[in-house]
Design an enzyme around this catalytic site. Sequence first.
Site, short mmCIF file in Angstrom:
data_model
loop_
_atom_site.label_atom_id
_atom_site.label_comp_id
_atom_site.label_asym_id
_atom_site.label_seq_id
_atom_site.Cartn_x
_atom_site.Cartn_y
_atom_site.Cartn_z
CE LYS A 113 -5.12 -0.95 1.75
NZ LYS A 113 -5.64 -1.02 3.22
CE LYS A 197 -5.77 -7.94 -1.43
NZ LYS A 197 -5.86 -7.69 -0.33
CE LYS A 200 -12.36 -3.70 0.96
NZ LYS A 200 -13.16 -4.42 1.94
P1 AMP Z 1 -10.57 -6.26 2.88
O1 AMP Z 1 -11.37 -6.46 1.66
O2 AMP Z 1 -9.47 -5.91 2.78
O3 AMP Z 1 -11.56 -4.85 4.11
O4 AMP Z 1 -10.94 -8.04 3.32
C1 AMP Z 1 -11.98 -8.37 4.10
C2 AMP Z 1 -11.59 -9.99 4.30
O5 AMP Z 1 -11.55 -10.98 3.03
C3 AMP Z 1 -11.03 -10.28 5.14
O6 AMP Z 1 -10.70 -11.24 5.53
C4 AMP Z 1 -10.17 -10.38 3.45
O7 AMP Z 1 -8.65 -11.41 3.89
C5 AMP Z 1 -10.65 -11.44 2.69
N1 AMP Z 1 -9.99 -11.36 1.47
C6 AMP Z 1 -10.39 -9.58 0.45
N2 AMP Z 1 -10.23 -10.27 -0.89
C7 AMP Z 1 -9.64 -11.56 -0.81
C8 AMP Z 1 -9.96 -12.30 -1.87
N3 AMP Z 1 -9.30 -11.77 -3.13
N4 AMP Z 1 -9.45 -13.05 -1.59
C9 AMP Z 1 -9.64 -13.77 -0.28
N5 AMP Z 1 -10.49 -13.49 0.51
C10 AMP Z 1 -10.10 -11.79 1.09
#
Ligand code: AMP
Length: 332
Positions: A113, A197, A200
């Site tokens: 980041k 990955k 969002k």
């Molecule tokens: P975040 O989008 O960073 O707030 O992540 C929220 C949850 O979704 C966390 O537990 C992340 O590890 C999971 N997560 C985010 N992106 C992925 C992805 N591409 N594949 C699997 N899990 C994800």
Amino acid sequence: MTRQRIFSGIQPSGNLHIGNYLGAIQQFVGLQETTDAIFCIVDLHAITVPQDPEELRKKTLEVAMIYLACGIDPKKSIMFVQSHNHDHAELAWILNTLTPLGELERMTQFKEKRQSAEKRRGVLSGLLNYPTLMAADILLYQTDVVPVGEDQKQHVELTRSIAERFNNRFGDTFMLPKEMLNKSAERIMGLDDPSKKMSKSAKSANNYIALLDSPDEILRKIKTAMTDSGSEIRFDKKAKSAVSNLLAVYHAFSKESIKNLENRYAGKGYAEFKKDLGEIIIAKLEPIQNRFRELEKNSDEVMKIIREGAERSGAISQKTLSEVKQKIGLIA
Ligand code: AMP
Ligand code: TRP
């Protein structure tokens, strides 16, 4: 036997996508049946990169509604907004004073980041301290298990070492938490770039399928998703990373084994495979989207749920925080 405590959080930034669902939320829904589960909307984490205030407010409520629409039940679990319980910021500060800089600087997510932030407005110190806030989230509730996607594993490991160090220096205070990954979907990759990955914060919305995408959008995104050279539908992460990712998504949503899928699509082209996959995703998301639309009409009810969640979470977290303050020598 006492039930295990689980805790997890999601940032109210960007659009929640099928990676968030398969890697995290889907596990939450199952776990709330057998554990004491707490789910947080981590707005203080979201602001470690610049956010538009109006958008942040909107997304915070949206994540609450998505949690509920996916099946989080406030009668079984606690659901709240991080900034509504001040114990999180307070314990995070204390943990910052006990965490060596080097441990934060070597976090992969910070390094990644930091690169994109540098290109824009410069790196904020909150971005560096993000993992101590996450450690506070987890440790306040004496959490046993943290269900997350693979990208968060390193942060949970750091949380464990922060807790261990505190316990050694000040006496037993924190449970040592463990991460829990959904093996078949711990890392869903981007549709437009299977080497990264699904995220969002991706530049293009073609990177992900948002949980609120319309059926037409889902079909279009799957249709234009990258594939590999050769038309074979085979799981091979190295040689066929794009198709392997699509197979992983197919398997995670349909529960059909990868082997079965390979056999079923043997000799068939990408077009038929992608059309079926699109339809499966649409069918799985439809009930979630319908519930979401109902909740949108009832935002007062959703506000009530998160306010109650903040109170219930505070009743647990303040016990840990008082103990920490007493142990490190702050007077009550
Ligand atoms: P975040 O989008 O960073 O707030 O992540 C929220 C949850 O979704 C966390 O537990 C992340 O590890 C999971 N997560 C985010 N992106 C992925 C992805 N591409 N594949 C699997 N899990 C994800
Ligand atoms: N850092 C996590 C993510 O981006 C979100 C998060 C914040 C979290 N606090 C947490 C996850 C505590 C699990 C437990 O995905």
